[in-house]
Design a protein around this motif. Sequence first.
Motif, mmCIF file in Angstrom:
data_model
loop_
_atom_site.group_PDB
_atom_site.id
_atom_site.type_symbol
_atom_site.label_atom_id
_atom_site.label_comp_id
_atom_site.label_asym_id
_atom_site.label_seq_id
_atom_site.Cartn_x
_atom_site.Cartn_y
_atom_site.Cartn_z
ATOM 1 N N GLY A 112 1.000 -1.151 0.036
ATOM 2 C CA GLY A 112 -0.165 -0.087 0.078
ATOM 3 C C GLY A 112 0.912 1.242 -0.054
ATOM 4 O O GLY A 112 2.099 1.075 -0.227
ATOM 5 N N GLY A 113 0.086 2.275 0.112
ATOM 6 C CA GLY A 113 0.872 3.576 -0.087
ATOM 7 C C GLY A 113 1.214 4.238 -1.277
ATOM 8 O O GLY A 113 0.265 3.980 -2.419
ATOM 9 N N LEU A 114 1.909 5.242 -1.658
ATOM 10 C CA LEU A 114 2.044 5.837 -2.635
ATOM 11 C C LEU A 114 2.670 4.893 -3.777
ATOM 12 O O LEU A 114 3.396 4.024 -3.657
ATOM 13 C CB LEU A 114 3.016 7.022 -2.810
ATOM 14 C CG LEU A 114 2.457 8.075 -2.197
ATOM 15 C CD1 LEU A 114 3.530 9.191 -2.242
ATOM 16 C CD2 LEU A 114 1.296 8.479 -2.607
ATOM 17 N N THR A 115 2.061 4.880 -4.983
ATOM 18 C CA THR A 115 2.605 3.975 -6.134
ATOM 19 C C THR A 115 4.016 4.187 -6.521
ATOM 20 O O THR A 115 4.394 5.398 -6.374
ATOM 21 C CB THR A 115 1.566 3.773 -7.542
ATOM 22 O OG1 THR A 115 1.830 5.230 -7.717
ATOM 23 C CG2 THR A 115 0.344 3.721 -6.912
ATOM 24 N N ARG A 116 4.637 3.294 -7.165
ATOM 25 C CA ARG A 116 5.951 3.741 -7.599
ATOM 26 C C ARG A 116 5.942 4.658 -8.968
ATOM 27 O O ARG A 116 6.748 5.727 -8.719
ATOM 28 C CB ARG A 116 6.627 2.351 -8.274
ATOM 29 C CG ARG A 116 8.056 2.731 -8.754
ATOM 30 C CD ARG A 116 8.620 1.327 -9.467
ATOM 31 N NE ARG A 116 9.188 0.659 -7.983
ATOM 32 C CZ ARG A 116 9.105 -0.452 -7.918
ATOM 33 N NH1 ARG A 116 8.338 -1.404 -8.789
ATOM 34 N NH2 ARG A 116 9.497 -1.033 -6.619
ATOM 35 N N ARG A 117 4.827 4.703 -9.572
ATOM 36 C CA ARG A 117 4.676 5.643 -10.407
ATOM 37 C C ARG A 117 4.588 7.029 -10.092
ATOM 38 O O ARG A 117 4.794 8.019 -10.434
ATOM 39 C CB ARG A 117 3.444 5.224 -11.469
ATOM 40 C CG ARG A 117 3.113 5.995 -12.415
ATOM 41 C CD ARG A 117 2.058 5.656 -13.303
ATOM 42 N NE ARG A 117 1.579 6.693 -14.238
ATOM 43 C CZ ARG A 117 0.582 6.596 -15.081
ATOM 44 N NH1 ARG A 117 -0.082 5.434 -15.044
ATOM 45 N NH2 ARG A 117 0.366 7.503 -15.956
ATOM 46 N N ALA A 118 3.669 7.321 -8.917
ATOM 47 C CA ALA A 118 3.309 8.517 -8.237
ATOM 48 C C ALA A 118 4.786 9.002 -7.541
ATOM 49 O O ALA A 118 4.729 10.144 -7.513
ATOM 50 C CB ALA A 118 2.161 8.195 -7.044
ATOM 51 N N LEU A 119 5.452 8.104 -6.935
ATOM 52 C CA LEU A 119 6.576 8.396 -6.367
ATOM 53 C C LEU A 119 7.736 9.159 -7.176
ATOM 54 O O LEU A 119 8.021 10.131 -7.193
ATOM 55 C CB LEU A 119 7.210 7.343 -5.416
ATOM 56 C CG LEU A 119 6.722 6.941 -4.149
ATOM 57 C CD1 LEU A 119 7.299 5.536 -3.846
ATOM 58 C CD2 LEU A 119 7.062 7.979 -3.333
ATOM 59 N N LEU A 120 7.625 8.407 -8.345
ATOM 60 C CA LEU A 120 8.590 8.820 -9.578
ATOM 61 C C LEU A 120 8.144 10.033 -10.145
ATOM 62 O O LEU A 120 8.777 10.825 -10.582
ATOM 63 C CB LEU A 120 8.881 7.703 -10.566
ATOM 64 C CG LEU A 120 9.616 6.576 -10.045
ATOM 65 C CD1 LEU A 120 9.820 5.341 -11.205
ATOM 66 C CD2 LEU A 120 11.015 7.045 -9.568
#
Length: 158
Positions: free
Chosen positions: A118-126
Motif C-alpha cells: 500500500g501507500g504511494l505507487t512507484r509511478r506516483a513517487l517517480l
Amino acid sequence: MPSLSPIQIALALEAGLNICGATLMLLFPRPILAYLSSAPSRTASDPNPSSVSPTTIQLLRWLAALVYGLTPQLLLALPSSRGARDKRWIVYITLGAGEGALIVMMLLQALLRQKGEGGLTRRALLGCVAGLTPFMVWRIYALGGRPEMLADSGAKRD
C-alpha cells in the motif's frame, strides 16, 4: 513598468505553482490521494477515493499548509532591493535542501517498494520526483552556475 529578471520570473512562477498546488491539496485531498496511492486490493486503473484514510487526508492538508507557509519566502525574495541577492540565496538553499531530501527519500521508496504494498505507487513517487527535479536543477544552476543571476542588475539603492 520595469521588466522582471529571469530570477524574478522563476520566483513568481514557483510561488504561483505552490499556491495552486496547495489549494488543490487542501480542497480535493481525497481524489488526489486516491490517484497517487494504492491499496493491496486496488489497481492503478481503478482509484477508489473512499479507501483513503482520514489520517492521510489530514497529512496531505498539513503538507498544503506547509507549502503555503514556505511560499511567502519566495514572494519576499521577489522585489529588487539591496539585499535581494542574499534573500534569494537563503531561500534557494533552504528550499533546495528540503527538495533534495524529498527527492532522495522518494527515490529510495520507489526503488525499495514491494509489489502489492500500500501507500504511494512507484509511478506516483517517480512522478513526484519528476515534479521536484526541475526546481532542484534550477536552484543548482542559479546557485552554482550563475550566482550573479540572484542579484538584479536594476536593484534599487536605498
